[in-house]
Structure formats: structure tokens, C-alpha cells
Design a protein around this motif. Structure first.
Motif: not given
Ligand SMILES: Cc1cc2nc3c(=O)[nH]c(=O)nc-3n(C[C@H](O)[C@H](O)[C@H](O)COP(=O)(O)OP(=O)(O)OC[C@H]3O[C@@H](n4cnc5c(N)ncnc54)[C@H](O)[C@@H]3O)c2cc1C
Length: 774
Positions: A183, A186, A229, A232, A235
Motif C-alpha cells: 500500500q 509509488s 496517485e 498507487q 497497481t
């Protein structure tokens, strides 16, 4: 694959471009590339040439410079590039960074970076791995903190390919440590030429400088380096890895194989004692079969990706499957290169030194050794192959494994659905044993296919009372029958028998075919003899004229479904030495029939003829060509049936290992079994693709048809062993009982393996064109 007129025109356009633009110098650079992709000094000039022609980024969206090509055009382009030895341009910007920008970047980010990536102005590297974070990438520790209008980066990245040439990096950094590791990551893209960034070379086992370690010490990059973001990044990282692993490798591998053929000829130009040359030629044929299968499957992936429509069930696992299949094949080719190099493969010269003839070492030997050393990396980079197998297994355990061998049109979809429904209803597994208890018991199945389903004419032309289908329909029907373990008598009668009659092109044959569509005629083909193994031309059965009537004398081996057939088609040699096809009444005089049960329960018969009268000779002149064609198409249909059987076995194995518990957990939780199932699944999917890709072989020359059919059949035979044996093994003791479908499927696969010749015979047919092996 047969190319259309437009596709041929496109291929010529690409060839003309290559003839005009691929200079000797650039081509030589491409030829000498033994690493992951070409060196910067060769790759970038070539990318700029491609960009000028508008072909640097064919996969991109058209608005950003993509070509909007069909899957075939992509394949043609890649094949021509590989065949011409064009350099492999770096995928780091074009294939990895760019799709991320397209999917997650702002308009300003796209405009800033995409044109430069396409035109070879910027050169990119990937900052994912760290000294402490490899396969477990989410544990990464390289940090970035936001200060005003900048990100400040501290930490290190390792194995960074071509960082020493790169102008830019895309990079994963930790921006939060409070939650789950995934989580707080970046995704940044930035220029490398900044204070606080240092690049240290790492030399690989091949002596090359390809990768590096990159150090960040309070390195500052602009705030808009952030893609998507903050936090993010995981992902995006996963999205990118799919692009890294996707793509088509088969054209490149085919180029490498062609090169191996050349070096084999060179290495053995002065002859060689023993059978080494022949052994290696057969190994190359084997590699060709693997490339053909991969190629067929990659075309399916490309078609699904570009064409949309119904996605195959394996699509989510395609990037991992492609990674494993392509890299392991690539590594295998390097081993063959080393085999060809022989003693000179041990030298540590550079390619340039070899080319300068410092020692009598062929350049190809040096290349082979460097490729062998370099390509050990292929199963490590981009996520190791062990980790890919974990991902494939995770997918397979929840996947639907029954996929048609061909994309279906509406009529075919209806045909398959009605057949599958009928089989489930009428012939569940427990009815199979009584159905094959005697040679005659199978008759209701034949009648059901004829009258309840109207399927016996599915592959016949309309003027013969058929539905206008052909080989594709036969393959689909055989696949569905295979999944229900009832391939016979359809395959021996409505495929082999009917295809032989059609290939003979005789009006007398048409009458029989019409009657077959109605279920009145059931054919059996007697073509093999005890001494001839699976060689159709080794015939001792004689055709002769006695008192104005044609007769035959001889023996035929294991004729499938001979008992209960209304007509036998028997090959025999006439006085002129021609192979003829004789129509025989099974009740004729001079016939001796001995029924033999095969291990899968199906009945065959040993036949002996002693001056047996022939009802009619079908076809004019020598029937070798017609029999070979029928045999090839029946081989493909048997391959499709084997795929059906394997799908059933795979499904049963996945269910069983998910339910059966040992050591307190389901068997499917054990990695050793997961990896085995992943391998079974990949073999199965490739076998289906290889068979499906041959649906158009009737348009080929006999030589090309033989090569394609045998290549697909080798893939099927190998998959049949892997999946069949694996299914039994993973069922443990239950796999050995005769009560489960798994044992029956395994035995049916073993029968199919024997019927049309084994791997050795088919490899020889594949090798025949290239190496002169007969
Ligand atoms: C030539 C080359 C170029 C590379 N280029 C780049 C690059 O440009 N940028 C970049 O970021 N990275 C790059 N990499 C790094 C690459 O992505 C990593 O090497 C890879 O992810 C494996 O990590 P690792 O080396 O730390 O091995 P480890 O993760 O330590 O693995 C060691 C062994 O254990 C096995 N293993 C680990 N976990 C599992 C598991 N859960 N189940 C089963 N087996 C497991 C692995 O498969 C491997 O065999 C490159 C690597 C190579 C070899």
C-alpha cells in the motif's frame, strides 16, 4: 499459416523497407546481439530508422503513433525483422514505460515523454529490484519523501539493465510504511542526470556490462515525476509487469532456430563420424515443434488482445505463461547452440576477436557460448519462472479448462453445445463401460450421432447431404467426444474413412458418404500391417486379378472399429506397384477376423485376407497421396480428441487436488503440485493452439502439410504424456483404479499416442524439409 493477398503485400512492403534501410553495419550489430536486447549503440540508431517510417511503436494506440495493425500484420512484421537479423530494440521505454503512461499518465506527462520514447530520443531503465527485494518486490525500501515541488529519493536499485546508457528511469519507491507493504509504494518517472544519482556497473557471467546498481543519495526529482496517485504504485507495477511479460517471442525464436540450422551445416560441412549431426538435427526439429506451438498460442493471445471479443479462460495467466514458455525455449535453443559449437564452445574470446580469426574459432561458437551464459538470465528477469508458475497455478486452480481448439463461429458454437449437452445426458462416464463392452455395443452411439444429432454429415459438403463443414468441424467434434471419452467410432469412420473417400474423389465414394451421413454406412480403414509399424507405404497385401475378379491377400493390423463396420477400405499393392484402396464387404469370403480389445476398452481387429474378392476399387491410379492426406487430417483430429481428453483430466485433477486434504491442507496448496499443474496446463493450452492452427492445412502442399501436422502432433504427444501421467500421479492411489475417469482418459491418450506414429517418427517428418532426414 497461409497469408492473404493483402498480407502478402504487407510482407513485401516490410521486406522492401528492410532491404533499403537495414545497413550491413546495423544488421551485423543485430546478428551479434547475444544479450536481452541489442546494445544501445545498435538499438537506438535502428529505432530511429523505424520511427522515421512510423514503425517504432506498432502496438501503441494509433493517436500516439501506433500502427493499428491486425494480429497477422504484427506477426509478419516481427517475423521479417527477426529473419533479417534486425537489432532487438530496447523494450524498456517502448513496451514498458509507454503503456504505463498511456494508462495512468496525465495528458502533460504523455506529451512530454511518449514522442521521445517512440523516436529514440530518450532511453529508459527500470528501477524495481533492490538488494533486499527481488521476487518479494513489495518489500522494497528505496524511499521518496515529498519536499515542496520535489521528491527526494534515498536508497538503491540493482540489476538495472542499461542504466549506464539511460537518460530516464521508471522507478518504484516507498512513500508510506504504515500499512501493508503493497500500500505504500509509488511510481516515479524521471531523468537520471541529477545530482545524488550514481551508477555502478555490474559485470555478468558472460563478461558483459548490461546491468548496474544505482544509488540515490538525497536525489531530487520534480513533483510531476509521480505517475497516478501517491501510494498507487503497486497497481501500476503489476500492470507494467504484464506488459514486460507479454508480447510475441516466437518470430524471434524462429530467427534463432534458422541461425542454428546454418551453424549446424557449417559445423558439419566436412562430415562427421557417427550420428551426432543427425541427433542434433532431430533436436532442432524438436525445437521447431515447440516454436510452432508457441507461435500458434501467441497468435491467439494477440488476437484476443487486439480483437477483443470472447477472451479465452487462460487470458489472465497469459503474461506469466508466455514468460515461462518463451524464456525456457530460448534457453533451450542456447543449449543446442552449445551442442553445435562443440569443443570451440569453451573459448572465452569476444565475438569481434573470433571474427578477426585470432584463433580458428567460428564466430558462431563464440556467439553460442555467450548466448548460453547470457540467457541463464531469461528465467530470472521479469519475475523468476518459479514465481510465474506460482501465478499460473493460482489462476488455473480457479479456471475453466475446457476451451475449444478453434475460435467458433455461430454454427460451430451451436454444434458443439448440442453435442456436449447430448453427451452429458446420454453418455455420462458410468454408461461408457457398458457401451464398449462388446464390439457391437457401440452401434447406438453411431446411430445417436446420425439421427439424434445429425452430426455425421457435419464435415461433408452439402451436395452429399452434409452441412458444408470440413476439418475444423471434425476437430471440434473429436474434441468434444474426447472430453466424454467416446472418440470411436467417429474418428475412425467419419474422419479417417470419410476423409479417405473424399480425397479419392470417386463418384462411387460419394454414394457411400451420403449413406454415412444417414448413419447407414460405417467405415473402417485397414491401412497398417504388422511389419510396417505406422508406415502407410510398407505394404505386403497384394491386389490381383483372378478370373476377371479383383482379389486381395494379406494381413492388416489392429483395424479400429472393424467389427460392426458396414464397409472396409483396405490398402493393397497392385501388379504395377501402385497403392490402391479396395472396398470390401466384411462378410466376404476369405476373411479372417480376430477381435482385440485395446487398453482403453475400444475394439480393433486383426484381419487376414486370403483371395478375398474386392467389391470395388475406389479412385483411379495410385492412392498414396489420398491416403496420406486422410491420414494427416485424421492425425489432427486425433490431436483434437487428445486435447478433449486432456481437458477432462486436467479438470478432474484440479478438482481432486483442491478437495483432497493431506498434512492438514488441500493437496493443491503444495507448491510442488502447483508447479506440476502449471506445467500440465501450459502443455495442454499449447497443444490446443498447435492443433487449432492447423485447421487450414488442406490448403498446403503435401510436404508443408506433413511438416505442420507432425509438428502439432509432437506437441500433442508430449502434452499427452505430461498431462496423462501427471493426472494419475496427482490422484495418488485413486489414479490407479479403473473406477475413475482419470484412468480411462490416461489409457485413451496412450492409445491415441500409438495410433498415428510416435514422437520419433513425426520429428523425422519435421526434420525432413530442413535437414534432409527422411
Ligand atoms: C539480466 C537481468 C536483468 C535484470 N534487469 C532488471 C532491471 O532492469 N530492473 C529491475 O528492477 N530488475 C532487473 N532484474 C532483476 C530481476 O527482476 C530479479 O533478479 C528477479 O525478480 C529475482 O529476484 P532476485 O534476483 O532477488 O532472486 P530471489 O528473489 O532472491 O530468488 C532466488 C531464487 O529463489 C526463487 N524464489 C523466490 N521466491 C520464491 C517463491 N515464492 N516460490 C518459489 N521460488 C521462489 C527464485 O525463483 C529464484 O530461483 C534483472 C535480472 C537479471 C538477471
Amino acid at each position: 499459416m497461409n497469408l492473404s493477398k493483402d498480407e502478402l503485400a504487407f510482407r513485401d512492403e516490410v521486406r522492401a523497407f528492410l532491404a533499403a534501410e537495414l545497413t550491413d553495419e546495423i544488421r551485423l550489430g543485430g546478428h551479434r546481439t547475444s544479450g536481452i536486447f541489442s546494445d544501445y549503440e545498435v538499438g537506438i540508431p535502428w529505432q530511429r530508422v523505424l520511427a522515421k517510417r512510423g514503425w517504432a511503436a506498432p502496438h501503441w494506440p494509433v493517436e500516439w503513433g501506433g500502427c493499428g495493425w491486425t494480429p497477422r500484420q504484427h506477426d509478419i512484421f516481427a517475423s521479417e525483422m527477426a529473419a533479417a537479423d534486425a537489432p532487438k530494440v530496447s523494450p524498456l521505454g517502448l513496451v514498458m514505460a509507454a503503456p504505463v503512461l498511456v494508462a495512468f499518465g496525465t495528458q502533460a506527462q504523455k506529451e512530454r515523454w511518449l514522442p521521445d520514447i517512440r523516436n529514440g530520443v530518450s532511453y529508459w531503465c527500470q528501477g524495481y529490484s533492490e538488494p533486499g527485494s527481488g521476487s518479494d518486490l513489495a518489500s522494497l525500501q528505496c524511499r521518496a519523501r515529498r519536499e515542496g515541488n520535489e521528491w527526494v529519493i534515498n536508497g538503491s536499485k540493482i540489476w538495472t539493465t542499461h542504466a549506464h546508457n539511460a537518460t530516464h528511469m521508471f522507478c518504484l519507491v516507498r512513500t508510506d510504511s504504515s500499512g501493508k507493504p503493497q500500500q505504500g509504494i509509488s511510481f516515479l518517472m524521471f531523468e537520471l542526470n541529477k545530482p545524488g544519482i550514481q551508477i555502478r556497473p555490474i559485470i555478468s557471467i558472460s563478461g558483459d556490462h548490461e546491468f548496474n546498481q544505482v544509488f540515490f543519495d538525497e536525489a531530487r526529482v520534480p513533483a510531476d515525476a509521480l505517475i497516478g496517485e501517491e501510494n498507487q504504485g503497486w497497481t501500476i507495477a503489476k500492470f507494467l509487469l504484464e506488459h514486460e511479460r507479454g508480447g510475441s517471442s516466437a518470430p524471434f525464436l524462429r530467427g534463432r532456430l534458422a541461425r542454428l540450422h546454418e551453424s549446424l551445416q557449417e559445423a558439419f560441412a566436412q562430415g562427421a563420424p557417427g550420428t551426432e549431426h543427425e541427433d542434433i538435427a532431430l533436436s532442432l526439429a524438436n525445437a521447431q515443434c515447440r516454436i510452432d506451438a508457441l507461435h500458434a498460442w501467441e497468435q491467439e493471445v494477440l488476437t484476443a488482445r487486439i480483437g477483443g471479443g470472447t477472451q479465452p479462460a487462460w487470458m489472465p495467466a497469459a503474461p506469466s505463461m508466455g514468460k515461462v514458455l518463451a524464456t525456457e525455449l530460448k534457453q533451450h535453443l542456447t543449449e543446442l547452440g552449445l551442442d553445435i559449437a562443440g569443443v570451440y564452445g569453451a573459448t572465452s574470446l569476444t565475438i569481434e576477436e573470433a571474427a578477426a580469426h585470432a584463433l580458428p574459432v567460428p564466430e558462431e561458437s563464440v556467439f553460442a557460448t555467450r548466448a548460453y551464459l547470457n540467457d541463464r538470465a531469461a528465467s530470472i528477469y521479469g519475475g523468476t519462472n518459479e514465481v510465474q508458475r506460482n501465478l499460473i497455478a493460482r489462476h488455473v486452480l480457479g479456471a475453466e479448462v475446457v476451451e475449444p481448439v478453434l475460435p467458433l463461429d455461430e454454427t460451430q458454437a451451436m454444434l458443439v453445445a448440442s453435442l456436449q449437452g447430448w453427451l452429458q445426458d446420454k453418455l455420462p462416464f458410468d454408461k461408457r463401460v457398458p457401451m464398449i463392452a462388446t464390439p457391437e455395443a457401440i452401434a447406438p452411439l453411431w446411430q445417436g450421432l446420425a439421427h439424434e444429432l445429425g452430426l455425421l454429415g457435419a464435415a461433408l459438403p452439402e451436395h452429399l447431404g452434409g452441412m458444408g463443414g470440413g476439418l475444423p468441424e471434425q476437430m471440434l467434434i473429436c474434441q468434444a467426444l474426447g472430453a466424454a471419452l467416446v472418440g470411436e467410432p467417429y474418428s475412425s469412420s467419419a474422419v479417417l474413412g470419410a476423409n479417405l473417400l473424399q480425397a479419392l474423389g470417386d463418384p462411387a465414394a460419394d454414394v457411400l458418404l451420403q449413406a454415412m451421413a444417414d448413419g447407414q454406412v460405417r467405415l473402417a480403414v485397414a491401412a497398417l500391417e504388422p511389419a510396417g509399424r505406422t508406415d502407410l507405404s510398407r505394404l505386403q497385401t497384394r491386389l490381383f486379378n483372378s478370373q476377371g475378379q479383383m482379389h486381395i491377400s494379406g494381413r492388416k493390423a489392429l483395424v479400429r472399429c472393424a467389427t460392426g463396420a458396414t464397409h472396409w477400405l483396405v490398402s493393397a499393392r497392385d501388379d504395377a506397384g501402385h497403392l490402391r484402396i479396395c472396398l470390401l464387404d466384411p462378410a466376404a469370403s476369405g476373411v479372417q477376423r480376430r477381435d482385440v480389445r485395446l487398453i482403453d476398452g475400444v475394439w480393433a481387429a486383426e484381419l487376414a485376407f486370403d483371395q478375398t474378392p474386392v467389391q470395388a476399387l475406389i479412385g483411379q491410379g495410385d492412392a498414396v497421396a489420398a491416403l496420406s492426406q486422410a491420414w494427416d487430417t485424421a492425425t489432427l483430429a486425433a490431436g483434437a480428441e487428445a486435447v478433449g481428453v486432456m481437458q477432462a483430466l486436467m479438470r478432474d485433477t484440479l478438482n481432486y487436488t483442491s478437495q483432497r486434504k493431506q498434512f492438514g491442507q488441500p493437496l493443491a496448496a503444495f507448491q510442488a503440485l502447483q508447479h506440476r499443474m502449471a506445467d500440465m496446463y501450459m502443455a495442454l493450452v499449447q497443444a490446443a493452439a498447435a492443433v487449432g492452427a492447423c485447421a487450414d492445412v488442406l490448403g498446403d502442399s503435401p510436404e508443408r502439410r506433413a511438416e505442420r501436422v507432425s509438428s502439432a502432433h509432437v506437441t500433442v504427444l508430449r502434452a499427452a504424456r505430461l498431462v496423462g501421467q501427471g493426472a494419475v500421479q496427482l490422484h495418488g492411489g485413486m489414479g490407479m483404479t479403473d473406477e475413475l475417469a482419470v484412468g480411462h482418459g490416461f489409457k485413451r491418450l496412450t492409445v491415441i499416442e500409438q495410433q498415428f506414429g510416435g514422437v520419433a517418427q513425426h520429428l523425422r517428418r519435421v526434420a525432413a524439409g530442413r535437414s534432409g532426414l527422411g
